[in-house]
Design a protein around this motif. Sequence first.
Motif, mmCIF file in Angstrom:
data_model
loop_
_atom_site.group_PDB
_atom_site.id
_atom_site.type_symbol
_atom_site.label_atom_id
_atom_site.label_comp_id
_atom_site.label_asym_id
_atom_site.label_seq_id
_atom_site.Cartn_x
_atom_site.Cartn_y
_atom_site.Cartn_z
ATOM 1 N N GLY A 186 44.530 0.444 35.446
ATOM 2 C CA GLY A 186 45.556 1.271 34.814
ATOM 3 C C GLY A 186 45.476 2.685 35.351
ATOM 4 N N GLY A 187 45.897 3.636 34.551
ATOM 5 C CA GLY A 187 45.802 5.030 34.955
ATOM 6 C C GLY A 187 47.103 5.595 35.475
ATOM 7 N N GLY A 188 47.015 6.775 36.055
ATOM 8 C CA GLY A 188 48.176 7.499 36.554
ATOM 9 C C GLY A 188 47.712 8.840 37.077
ATOM 10 N N LYS A 189 48.512 9.868 36.865
ATOM 11 C CA LYS A 189 48.157 11.201 37.340
ATOM 12 C C LYS A 189 47.245 11.899 36.332
ATOM 13 N N TYR A 190 46.102 11.296 36.118
ATOM 14 C CA TYR A 190 45.073 11.879 35.249
ATOM 15 C C TYR A 190 43.744 11.183 35.566
ATOM 16 N N TRP A 191 42.653 11.835 35.179
ATOM 17 C CA TRP A 191 41.322 11.275 35.367
ATOM 18 C C TRP A 191 41.000 10.306 34.231
ATOM 19 N N ALA A 192 40.261 9.261 34.543
ATOM 20 C CA ALA A 192 39.856 8.286 33.532
ATOM 21 C C ALA A 192 38.586 7.588 34.004
ATOM 22 N N ILE A 193 37.866 6.973 33.052
ATOM 23 C CA ILE A 193 36.627 6.272 33.381
ATOM 24 C C ILE A 193 36.706 4.808 32.946
ATOM 25 N N ALA A 194 36.008 3.958 33.686
ATOM 26 C CA ALA A 194 35.856 2.546 33.352
ATOM 27 C C ALA A 194 34.557 2.062 33.980
ATOM 28 N N SER A 195 34.019 0.980 33.443
ATOM 29 C CA SER A 195 32.833 0.349 34.018
ATOM 30 C C SER A 195 33.266 -0.890 34.781
ATOM 31 N N TRP A 196 32.725 -1.077 35.984
ATOM 32 C CA TRP A 196 33.164 -2.134 36.888
ATOM 33 C C TRP A 196 31.998 -2.989 37.368
ATOM 34 N N TYR A 197 32.316 -4.270 37.630
ATOM 35 C CA TYR A 197 31.494 -5.176 38.420
ATOM 36 C C TYR A 197 32.403 -5.757 39.497
ATOM 37 N N ASP A 231 23.360 -3.531 31.686
ATOM 38 C CA ASP A 231 24.370 -2.775 30.950
ATOM 39 C C ASP A 231 24.927 -1.713 31.892
ATOM 40 N N VAL A 232 26.248 -1.686 32.035
ATOM 41 C CA VAL A 232 26.923 -0.702 32.883
ATOM 42 C C VAL A 232 27.765 0.165 31.953
ATOM 43 N N VAL A 233 27.361 1.419 31.754
ATOM 44 C CA VAL A 233 27.950 2.269 30.726
ATOM 45 C C VAL A 233 28.527 3.534 31.366
ATOM 46 N N SER A 234 29.766 3.862 30.994
ATOM 47 C CA SER A 234 30.430 5.101 31.418
ATOM 48 C C SER A 234 30.729 5.909 30.159
ATOM 49 N N THR A 235 30.265 7.168 30.123
ATOM 50 C CA THR A 235 30.386 7.974 28.910
ATOM 51 C C THR A 235 30.956 9.343 29.228
ATOM 52 N N ASP A 236 31.923 9.798 28.422
ATOM 53 C CA ASP A 236 32.400 11.178 28.452
ATOM 54 C C ASP A 236 31.520 11.963 27.479
ATOM 55 N N MET A 237 30.677 12.836 28.015
ATOM 56 C CA MET A 237 29.699 13.531 27.181
ATOM 57 C C MET A 237 30.346 14.545 26.254
ATOM 58 N N SER A 242 32.723 6.035 25.166
ATOM 59 C CA SER A 242 32.107 5.309 26.265
ATOM 60 C C SER A 242 32.702 3.911 26.378
ATOM 61 N N VAL A 243 32.557 3.327 27.559
ATOM 62 C CA VAL A 243 32.964 1.948 27.827
ATOM 63 C C VAL A 243 31.803 1.252 28.515
ATOM 64 N N MET A 244 31.649 -0.056 28.234
ATOM 65 C CA MET A 244 30.484 -0.771 28.743
ATOM 66 C C MET A 244 30.823 -2.228 29.005
ATOM 67 N N ILE A 245 30.271 -2.768 30.069
ATOM 68 C CA ILE A 245 30.212 -4.205 30.256
ATOM 69 C C ILE A 245 28.760 -4.572 30.509
ATOM 70 N N ASN A 246 28.403 -5.803 30.154
ATOM 71 C CA ASN A 246 27.064 -6.325 30.389
ATOM 72 C C ASN A 246 27.186 -7.414 31.450
ATOM 73 N N LYS A 247 26.401 -7.319 32.493
ATOM 74 C CA LYS A 247 26.533 -8.212 33.644
ATOM 75 C C LYS A 247 25.243 -8.980 33.884
ATOM 76 N N LYS A 248 25.343 -10.328 33.900
ATOM 77 C CA LYS A 248 24.171 -11.165 34.155
ATOM 78 C C LYS A 248 24.396 -11.945 35.435
ATOM 79 N N PRO A 249 23.690 -11.592 36.510
ATOM 80 C CA PRO A 249 23.865 -12.315 37.773
ATOM 81 C C PRO A 249 23.102 -13.629 37.763
#
Length: 320
Positions: A186-197, A231-237, A242-249
């Motif tokens: 998503g997004g547009g002409k603004y900054w944003a955070i997400a957690s990715w795998y 745990d992959v966590v992105s936080t606006d201090m 915050s947003v998080m996903i948990n990834k198990k390889p």
Amino acid sequence: EFVTTVGLLHKLPPSEPQAPKPKTQNPAVPSQARTWPQRLPLMVSWAPLLLLAAAAVAVASGEYVVVPGGLAMHSSCVHRAATGTSVEELPGGRLRLVGPAGEERVVGPCAHPAVDARAVRHGSAWKAWTEFYTESVSAFWSSWTVPVAPTEMGLAEILYLWNGIEPKDNSAVLQPVLQYGHTPAGGGKYWAIASWYVSSEHGSVYSDLIEVQPGDDIMGNMTLNADNSWDVVSTDMQTGKSVMINKKPVAWPAGTWLYEVLEAYYTRCNGYPSDPAHFFNIGAAQAGNNIAWVPQTKDNTCGEHATVEANGDVYIHFAE
């Protein structure tokens, strides 16, 4: 409508209303970005250009999207996951996604190969970064400040700023990502955070997207749990969101790369922020005492480069 940038073709998203102006910032460092060269140098390797062209055609078809990490992936292989979702690798390129309320779905395998526009290792859009290799790591974290918004960035342009970890074979990446522009998340002409795998075999998964403001400090944290999941966590201090996903390889190969990265797609030199990206409070629980960053630059058309301070802070510069 399509636009081209150094031989790349990209489909423009629909027009959108002008985003609100960001909150007041400290005076920005004047931009020294140069304009694109009028023609390519005569001494040029055509193989990387052909790979770039293949990726661009795939994206222009409307079926492929560019994900952080350097791959163009078929949109059916890129999956949204609510914050708190557990993502487990299964044999045969499949993924099991278990949501925070216990809802479960299995996706994949991806029926469409990822288009890898790599001239060497990493994706073609990696512009400047720092890297460090360690034999083992159980946590990696960094903070970075949201830059001022680009003033002349087109609708097709995408910026990704992230810290992340990859296994030794570079087959996947876990990454808290700061983005600007229209992305698969998503997004547009603004900054944003997400957690990715992102994985060349299993496709990609991204969390919910949170809008952030210039001047906010972002913390990206990846932590290994007792069950070998991450745990992959992105936080606006500033806001605490915050947003998080948990990834198990299935298995994480021995050896891990740590990164601080600028990744950019279809970006003109005057489409960059005017001040550098500052990564700080960098640390890792790993086999060794200090992170000995090695700065790297793949494409410095605009003067992109990374520098490392004596205290370990990293600056990624958009111009010389």
